[in-house]
Motif scaffolding. Structure first.
Motif, PDB file in Angstrom:
ATOM      1  N   HIS A 156       4.702  -7.597  -0.270  1.00 23.69           N
ATOM      2  CA  HIS A 156       3.397  -7.787  -0.903  1.00 23.69           C
ATOM      3  C   HIS A 156       2.740  -6.452  -1.236  1.00 23.69           C
ATOM      4  CE1 HIS A 156       3.834 -11.972   0.096  1.00 23.69           C
ATOM      5  NE2 HIS A 156       3.966 -11.682   1.374  1.00 23.69           N
ATOM      6  N   GLN A 157       3.482  -5.379  -1.044  1.00 24.96           N
ATOM      7  CA  GLN A 157       2.987  -4.049  -1.398  1.00 24.96           C
ATOM      8  C   GLN A 157       3.166  -3.795  -2.891  1.00 24.96           C
ATOM      9  OE1 GLN A 157       5.521  -0.646  -0.691  1.00 24.96           O
ATOM     10  NE2 GLN A 157       3.856   0.412   0.388  1.00 24.96           N
ATOM     11  N   GLU A 158       4.415  -3.844  -3.329  1.00 27.67           N
ATOM     12  CA  GLU A 158       4.688  -3.551  -4.736  1.00 27.67           C
ATOM     13  C   GLU A 158       4.085  -4.608  -5.650  1.00 27.67           C
ATOM     14  OE1 GLU A 158       8.507  -2.915  -7.734  1.00 27.67           O
ATOM     15  OE2 GLU A 158       8.637  -2.231  -5.655  1.00 27.67           O
ATOM     16  N   SER A 159       4.201  -5.874  -5.277  1.00 22.62           N
ATOM     17  CA  SER A 159       3.671  -6.918  -6.152  1.00 22.62           C
ATOM     18  C   SER A 159       2.160  -6.797  -6.293  1.00 22.62           C
ATOM     19  CB  SER A 159       4.050  -8.302  -5.609  1.00 22.62           C
ATOM     20  OG  SER A 159       3.535  -8.501  -4.306  1.00 22.62           O
ATOM     21  N   PHE A 160       1.463  -6.510  -5.198  1.00 25.15           N
ATOM     22  CA  PHE A 160       0.010  -6.368  -5.266  1.00 25.15           C
ATOM     23  C   PHE A 160      -0.388  -5.200  -6.161  1.00 25.15           C
ATOM     24  CE2 PHE A 160      -3.570  -3.838  -3.504  1.00 25.15           C
ATOM     25  CZ  PHE A 160      -4.608  -4.633  -3.979  1.00 25.15           C
ATOM     26  N   LEU A 161       0.195  -4.029  -5.923  1.00 26.47           N
ATOM     27  CA  LEU A 161      -0.204  -2.843  -6.691  1.00 26.47           C
ATOM     28  C   LEU A 161       0.148  -2.997  -8.169  1.00 26.47           C
ATOM     29  CD1 LEU A 161       0.798  -0.020  -4.182  1.00 26.47           C
ATOM     30  CD2 LEU A 161      -1.511  -0.800  -4.743  1.00 26.47           C
ATOM     31  N   ARG A 162       1.341  -3.472  -8.459  1.00 24.31           N
ATOM     32  CA  ARG A 162       1.743  -3.629  -9.865  1.00 24.31           C
ATOM     33  C   ARG A 162       0.825  -4.617 -10.579  1.00 24.31           C
ATOM     34  NH1 ARG A 162       6.400  -2.319 -12.156  1.00 24.31           N
ATOM     35  NH2 ARG A 162       7.565  -2.289 -10.188  1.00 24.31           N
ATOM     36  N   ASP A 163       0.594  -5.759  -9.936  1.00 22.49           N
ATOM     37  CA  ASP A 163      -0.226  -6.788 -10.568  1.00 22.49           C
ATOM     38  C   ASP A 163      -1.678  -6.330 -10.715  1.00 22.49           C
ATOM     39  OD1 ASP A 163       2.014  -8.356 -10.658  1.00 22.49           O
ATOM     40  OD2 ASP A 163       1.423  -9.675  -9.012  1.00 22.49           O
ATOM     41  N   PHE A 164      -2.194  -5.648  -9.696  1.00 21.91           N
ATOM     42  CA  PHE A 164      -3.590  -5.222  -9.772  1.00 21.91           C
ATOM     43  C   PHE A 164      -3.785  -4.161 -10.849  1.00 21.91           C
ATOM     44  CE2 PHE A 164      -7.223  -2.588  -8.753  1.00 21.91           C
ATOM     45  CZ  PHE A 164      -8.208  -3.552  -8.653  1.00 21.91           C
ATOM     46  N   PHE A 165      -2.935  -3.146 -10.865  1.00 20.49           N
ATOM     47  CA  PHE A 165      -3.098  -2.089 -11.861  1.00 20.49           C
ATOM     48  C   PHE A 165      -2.963  -2.641 -13.280  1.00 20.49           C
ATOM     49  CE2 PHE A 165      -1.377   1.055  -8.503  1.00 20.49           C
ATOM     50  CZ  PHE A 165      -2.637   1.192  -7.961  1.00 20.49           C
ATOM     51  N   ALA A 166      -2.053  -3.582 -13.467  1.00 18.90           N
ATOM     52  CA  ALA A 166      -1.873  -4.181 -14.789  1.00 18.90           C
ATOM     53  C   ALA A 166      -2.992  -5.157 -15.112  1.00 18.90           C
ATOM     54  CB  ALA A 166      -0.519  -4.883 -14.874  1.00 18.90           C
ATOM     55  N   GLY A 167      -3.317  -6.024 -14.163  1.00 20.39           N
ATOM     56  CA  GLY A 167      -4.268  -7.090 -14.435  1.00 20.39           C
ATOM     57  C   GLY A 167      -5.707  -6.639 -14.519  1.00 20.39           C
ATOM     58  N   HIS A 168      -6.085  -5.637 -13.721  1.00 17.37           N
ATOM     59  CA  HIS A 168      -7.480  -5.209 -13.723  1.00 17.37           C
ATOM     60  C   HIS A 168      -7.689  -3.913 -14.499  1.00 17.37           C
ATOM     61  CE1 HIS A 168     -11.611  -5.458 -12.136  1.00 17.37           C
ATOM     62  NE2 HIS A 168     -11.574  -4.144 -12.294  1.00 17.37           N
ATOM     63  N   PHE A 169      -6.807  -2.945 -14.309  1.00 18.27           N
ATOM     64  CA  PHE A 169      -6.986  -1.646 -14.951  1.00 18.27           C
ATOM     65  C   PHE A 169      -6.292  -1.548 -16.315  1.00 18.27           C
ATOM     66  CE2 PHE A 169      -7.515   0.694 -10.631  1.00 18.27           C
ATOM     67  CZ  PHE A 169      -8.862   0.377 -10.612  1.00 18.27           C
ATOM     68  N   ALA A 170      -5.529  -2.566 -16.691  1.00 17.06           N
ATOM     69  CA  ALA A 170      -4.781  -2.557 -17.952  1.00 17.06           C
ATOM     70  C   ALA A 170      -3.778  -1.416 -18.007  1.00 17.06           C
ATOM     71  CB  ALA A 170      -5.733  -2.490 -19.153  1.00 17.06           C
ATOM     72  N   VAL A 171      -3.226  -1.061 -16.855  1.00 20.34           N
ATOM     73  CA  VAL A 171      -2.222   0.000 -16.779  1.00 20.34           C
ATOM     74  C   VAL A 171      -0.840  -0.627 -16.987  1.00 20.34           C
ATOM     75  CG1 VAL A 171      -1.092   1.663 -15.248  1.00 20.34           C
ATOM     76  CG2 VAL A 171      -3.597   1.488 -15.292  1.00 20.34           C
ATOM     77  N   GLU A 172      -0.135  -0.163 -17.999  1.00 20.91           N
ATOM     78  CA  GLU A 172       1.182  -0.702 -18.317  1.00 20.91           C
ATOM     79  C   GLU A 172       2.312   0.143 -17.741  1.00 20.91           C
ATOM     80  OE1 GLU A 172       1.330  -1.030 -22.537  1.00 20.91           O
ATOM     81  OE2 GLU A 172      -0.193  -2.608 -22.642  1.00 20.91           O
ATOM     82  N   ASP A 173       1.980   1.327 -17.220  1.00 22.42           N
ATOM     83  CA  ASP A 173       3.003   2.270 -16.769  1.00 22.42           C
ATOM     84  C   ASP A 173       2.828   2.527 -15.271  1.00 22.42           C
ATOM     85  OD1 ASP A 173       4.940   4.179 -16.541  1.00 22.42           O
ATOM     86  OD2 ASP A 173       3.965   5.676 -17.796  1.00 22.42           O
ATOM     87  N   THR A 174       3.404   1.659 -14.450  1.00 22.52           N
ATOM     88  CA  THR A 174       3.408   1.849 -12.999  1.00 22.52           C
ATOM     89  C   THR A 174       4.855   1.927 -12.535  1.00 22.52           C
ATOM     90  OG1 THR A 174       1.334   0.621 -12.707  1.00 22.52           O
ATOM     91  CG2 THR A 174       2.702   0.940 -10.760  1.00 22.52           C
ATOM     92  N   VAL A 175       5.176   3.006 -11.821  1.00 16.42           N
ATOM     93  CA  VAL A 175       6.548   3.252 -11.377  1.00 16.42           C
ATOM     94  C   VAL A 175       6.567   3.302  -9.853  1.00 16.42           C
ATOM     95  CG1 VAL A 175       8.525   4.799 -11.523  1.00 16.42           C
ATOM     96  CG2 VAL A 175       6.965   4.605 -13.463  1.00 16.42           C
TER      97      VAL A 175
END
Length: 216
Positions: A156-175
């Motif tokens: 639930h670490q990677e899924s949370f961070l990826r989804d949050f950055f994309a869903g709230h911050f509109a960040v498409e580039d998370t590695v």
């Protein structure tokens, strides 16, 4: 000018995640000699949890339809809100100034440390976009959570961070750069997995350095 915000979150002073983050940061600084580098240690100096005054700032932003980050300060109307904003303002300034955000963090109990969540809560307001920035998460995990592993669904670490950055911050580039099985260093029951950890760690260090050396 390129700018990197480097966050460390581990409670350990000498940790795998800190070393992964340092590998990225060292390579980034070498590739961007004129770049701006900002470092914050959330593990040693955690930011406080949000309180009621922060929620009042958030309510004002929603009620007045504020989407511009540089207008958020308009929400401050009371001494308590001013105190809350005094915590938010430097954190937000560091975030907004960066075009690359590096979060070096362990996995704690299948998720992110409370220090990372507290930082996210402080800098997050409604409808705020950080599009165009790159987020890099350099992570150490005690077990194995990669695709096809028995514990994959507990990550639930990677899924949370990826989804949050994309869903709230509109960040498409998370590695994500993950070193797995770190507990094999100390747990006798996992000693037979130490070689697999060493390989995962070495690969993660290599990838972190390669990513840090990419042009910003």
């Amino acid at each position: 000018m390129a700018a990197l915000l480097h966050l460390d979150a581990s409670a350990r002073r000498r940790s795998v995640s800190r070393r992964l983050g340092q590998a990225f940061a060292d390579a980034w600084k070498a590739a961007n000699p004129g770049g701006a580098y900002t470092y914050r240690d959330l593990g040693e100096n955690p930011v406080p949890f949000i309180g009621e005054a922060w929620t009042e700032l958030c309510d004002y932003v929603m009620e007045h339809g504020i989407t511009e980050i540089d207008r958020l300060k308009e929400a401050v109307r009371t001494p308590e809100q001013a105190a809350a904003w005094a915590i938010v303002e430097p954190l937000l300034a560091e975030l907004v100034a960066a075009d690359v955000v590096l979060i070096a963090t362990p996995m704690y109990n299948y998720g992110v440390p409370a220090t990372v969540k507290a930082w996210i809560d402080q800098v997050t307001f409604p409808k705020m976009s950080l599009a165009g920035r790159r987020f890099v998460v350099a992570s150490a995990r005690g077990g194995a959570y990669g695709p096809g592993t028995p514990k994959e669904r507990f990550d639930h670490q990677e899924s949370f961070l990826r989804d949050f950055f994309a869903g709230h911050f509109a960040v498409e580039d998370t590695v994500f750069v993950n070193a797995e099985l770190a507990n094999s260093r100390i747990d006798p029951l996992l000693a037979h997995l130490r070689e697999a950890h060493d390989a995962s760690y070495a690969a993660a260090l290599r990838v972190a350095a390669e990513l840090g050396g990419e042009p910003s």
